[in-house]
Design a protein around this motif. Structure first.
Motif, mmCIF file in Angstrom:
data_model
loop_
_atom_site.group_PDB
_atom_site.id
_atom_site.type_symbol
_atom_site.label_atom_id
_atom_site.label_comp_id
_atom_site.label_asym_id
_atom_site.label_seq_id
_atom_site.Cartn_x
_atom_site.Cartn_y
_atom_site.Cartn_z
ATOM 1 N N GLU A 1 0.797 -1.219 0.000
ATOM 2 C CA GLU A 1 0.000 0.000 0.000
ATOM 3 C C GLU A 1 0.835 1.278 0.000
ATOM 4 O OE1 GLU A 1 -2.840 3.025 0.354
ATOM 5 O OE2 GLU A 1 -2.924 1.002 -0.499
ATOM 6 N N CYS A 2 1.893 1.332 0.779
ATOM 7 C CA CYS A 2 2.698 2.553 0.902
ATOM 8 C C CYS A 2 3.871 2.609 -0.073
ATOM 9 C CB CYS A 2 3.219 2.708 2.331
ATOM 10 S SG CYS A 2 1.949 3.187 3.504
ATOM 11 N N GLY A 3 3.990 1.622 -0.926
ATOM 12 C CA GLY A 3 5.111 1.598 -1.855
ATOM 13 C C GLY A 3 6.433 1.284 -1.190
ATOM 14 N N ALA A 4 6.369 0.736 0.045
ATOM 15 C CA ALA A 4 7.590 0.425 0.792
ATOM 16 C C ALA A 4 7.731 -1.079 0.983
ATOM 17 C CB ALA A 4 7.562 1.126 2.156
ATOM 18 N N HIS A 5 7.182 -1.868 0.038
ATOM 19 C CA HIS A 5 7.178 -3.318 0.216
ATOM 20 C C HIS A 5 8.582 -3.909 0.268
ATOM 21 C CE1 HIS A 5 6.933 -2.361 -4.075
ATOM 22 N NE2 HIS A 5 7.673 -3.438 -4.277
ATOM 23 N N GLU A 6 9.520 -3.307 -0.455
ATOM 24 C CA GLU A 6 10.893 -3.827 -0.412
ATOM 25 C C GLU A 6 11.506 -3.622 0.967
ATOM 26 O OE1 GLU A 6 13.182 -2.187 -3.583
ATOM 27 O OE2 GLU A 6 12.057 -3.233 -5.149
ATOM 28 N N GLU A 7 11.220 -2.476 1.581
ATOM 29 C CA GLU A 7 11.730 -2.230 2.934
ATOM 30 C C GLU A 7 11.034 -3.140 3.941
ATOM 31 O OE1 GLU A 7 12.475 1.449 6.089
ATOM 32 O OE2 GLU A 7 11.630 1.856 4.106
ATOM 33 N N VAL A 8 9.730 -3.349 3.764
ATOM 34 C CA VAL A 8 8.988 -4.264 4.633
ATOM 35 C C VAL A 8 9.606 -5.660 4.564
ATOM 36 C CG1 VAL A 8 6.784 -5.499 4.879
ATOM 37 C CG2 VAL A 8 6.804 -3.009 4.599
ATOM 38 N N ALA A 9 9.871 -6.133 3.348
ATOM 39 C CA ALA A 9 10.474 -7.460 3.177
ATOM 40 C C ALA A 9 11.857 -7.508 3.807
ATOM 41 C CB ALA A 9 10.544 -7.813 1.697
ATOM 42 N N HIS A 10 12.628 -6.438 3.642
ATOM 43 C CA HIS A 10 13.988 -6.386 4.209
ATOM 44 C C HIS A 10 13.947 -6.481 5.735
ATOM 45 C CE1 HIS A 10 18.215 -5.306 4.544
ATOM 46 N NE2 HIS A 10 17.867 -4.395 5.435
ATOM 47 N N ILE A 11 13.019 -5.758 6.344
ATOM 48 C CA ILE A 11 12.893 -5.778 7.812
ATOM 49 C C ILE A 11 12.548 -7.184 8.299
ATOM 50 C CG2 ILE A 11 11.465 -4.977 9.742
ATOM 51 C CD1 ILE A 11 11.248 -2.282 8.156
ATOM 52 N N LEU A 12 11.632 -7.829 7.608
ATOM 53 C CA LEU A 12 11.207 -9.170 8.024
ATOM 54 C C LEU A 12 12.306 -10.202 7.778
ATOM 55 C CD1 LEU A 12 7.501 -9.078 6.804
ATOM 56 C CD2 LEU A 12 8.380 -8.746 9.127
ATOM 57 N N ARG A 13 13.045 -10.033 6.688
ATOM 58 C CA ARG A 13 14.171 -10.951 6.445
ATOM 59 C C ARG A 13 15.243 -10.782 7.510
ATOM 60 N NH1 ARG A 13 13.347 -9.621 0.475
ATOM 61 N NH2 ARG A 13 12.358 -11.500 -0.373
ATOM 62 N N ASP A 14 15.484 -9.546 7.925
ATOM 63 C CA ASP A 14 16.458 -9.302 8.992
ATOM 64 C C ASP A 14 16.018 -9.953 10.298
ATOM 65 O OD1 ASP A 14 18.276 -7.960 7.467
ATOM 66 O OD2 ASP A 14 17.804 -5.953 8.214
ATOM 67 N N ALA A 15 14.705 -10.125 10.459
ATOM 68 C CA ALA A 15 14.167 -10.774 11.661
ATOM 69 C C ALA A 15 14.206 -12.297 11.543
ATOM 70 C CB ALA A 15 12.736 -10.302 11.914
ATOM 71 N N GLY A 16 14.672 -12.801 10.391
ATOM 72 C CA GLY A 16 14.823 -14.246 10.216
ATOM 73 C C GLY A 16 13.766 -14.899 9.361
ATOM 74 N N MET A 17 12.760 -14.138 8.927
ATOM 75 C CA MET A 17 11.708 -14.709 8.091
ATOM 76 C C MET A 17 12.205 -14.874 6.663
ATOM 77 S SD MET A 17 7.893 -13.194 7.324
ATOM 78 C CE MET A 17 6.886 -13.863 5.996
ATOM 79 N N LYS A 18 11.877 -15.997 6.050
ATOM 80 C CA LYS A 18 12.189 -16.225 4.642
ATOM 81 C C LYS A 18 11.026 -15.692 3.813
ATOM 82 C CE LYS A 18 15.074 -20.270 5.576
ATOM 83 N NZ LYS A 18 15.173 -19.994 7.025
ATOM 84 N N VAL A 19 11.175 -14.472 3.297
ATOM 85 C CA VAL A 19 10.122 -13.830 2.511
ATOM 86 C C VAL A 19 10.322 -14.229 1.047
ATOM 87 C CG1 VAL A 19 9.028 -11.669 1.852
ATOM 88 C CG2 VAL A 19 10.042 -11.901 4.126
ATOM 89 N N LEU A 20 9.370 -14.978 0.507
ATOM 90 C CA LEU A 20 9.485 -15.490 -0.853
ATOM 91 C C LEU A 20 8.720 -14.595 -1.826
ATOM 92 C CD1 LEU A 20 8.930 -19.303 -0.183
ATOM 93 C CD2 LEU A 20 11.081 -18.026 -0.229
ATOM 94 N N ASP A 21 9.348 -14.322 -2.949
ATOM 95 C CA ASP A 21 8.739 -13.518 -3.995
ATOM 96 C C ASP A 21 9.181 -14.091 -5.335
ATOM 97 O OD1 ASP A 21 7.414 -11.548 -5.386
ATOM 98 O OD2 ASP A 21 8.952 -10.019 -5.071
ATOM 99 N N GLY A 22 8.666 -15.289 -5.626
ATOM 100 C CA GLY A 22 9.090 -15.983 -6.830
ATOM 101 C C GLY A 22 10.293 -16.861 -6.601
#
Length: 249
Positions: A88-109
């Motif tokens: 929504e805010c156009g910050a999805h890459e930063e959102v994914a980066h924050i979650l990956r830094d927390a240890g989550m494997k964020v998959l996008d293809g």
């Protein structure tokens, strides 16, 4: 069930992987819904936690940071995808980066293997189902809309071709079948998912497909090829009686 290697050792053992799956957390800046206690509970009930998109409410980095703090209570691997709210805010890459830094494997293809199970994830997109699925015809804006779904399905197919494990789970945000969005208003069906996702998945053999997005849908359905689909949005009633489902893979 396939054989999974234990600690990279010489012998193989049969092992069922317990996967907790949930979507549509919609974490907000006011932190009104903390998931710390729930993640701690899930860590005792399952081997892996899968999150099926809409992890934040407005796609704000601050919301992602709050979720990242809650994820510290999770002692098992976490894997998932983003949803439309996370864009929504156009910050999805930063959102994914924050979650990956927390240890989550964020998959996008991409795909990742955990204890002998391949997890494949894309957000997916809208477009409708069956004979009422939108076609590539008309105004450029309509063609761009349909292109988005086609691009997501292509990325999904490419990721699935990379899976070497005999067992696999597909993680989406948008629904691949109409079964699991029943009870939603008919007028919004085209915006809840697309049959193109199921058509792609049915070219492969998978153990389970999970998605969120449809808060008023129902828990279980099937692809045209007979593969099991689960709507794991937090709001959906599940056999566990909890906000999350438990799936044996």
């Amino acid at each position: 069930m396939s054989a999974a290697k234990v600690n990279g050792g010489m012998s193989d053992v049969e092992k069922t992987l317990k996967v907790a799956a949930m979507g549509d957390l919609h974490v907000r800046e006011d932190n009104s819904d903390s998931y710390r206690e729930l993640f701690g509970e899930i860590s005792k009930e399952a081997d892996v936690l899968v999150l099926a998109g809409d992890l934040t409410d407005l796609g704000k980095p601050k919301e992602a940071e709050l979720l990242a703090q809650d994820l510290k209570a999770c002692s098992i691997p976490v894997v998932g995808v983003l949803g439309n709210h996370d864009y929504e805010c156009g910050a999805h890459e930063e959102v994914a980066h924050i979650l990956r830094d927390a240890g989550m494997k964020v998959l996008d293809g991409q795909s990742v293997e955990i204890d002998g199970v391949g997890f494949v994830g894309v957000k997916g997109f809208a477009g409708g189902f069956g004979r009422r699925m939108l076609g590539y015809f008309g105004e450029p804006a309509m063609k761009q809309f349909v292109n988005e779904t086609m691009n997501e399905t292509l990325r999904l197919e490419n990721a699935m071709r990379q899976v070497r494990a005999k067992r696999s789970m597909v993680i989406l945000h948008y629904a691949p079948v109409v079964d699991t969005i029943e009870s939603e208003p008919l007028e919004i069906y085209p915006f809840l998912g697309s049959s193109r996702l199921a058509e792609t998945i049915d070219r492969f053999k998978v153990n389970a497909i999970v998605h969120g997005h449809a808060h008023r849908g129902r828990f279980e359905g099937r692809t045209p090829g007979g593969q099991p689909v689960y709507n794991v949005a937090k709001h959906i009633e599940k056999p566990t009686g909890k906000p999350y489902a438990i799936l044996d893979i």
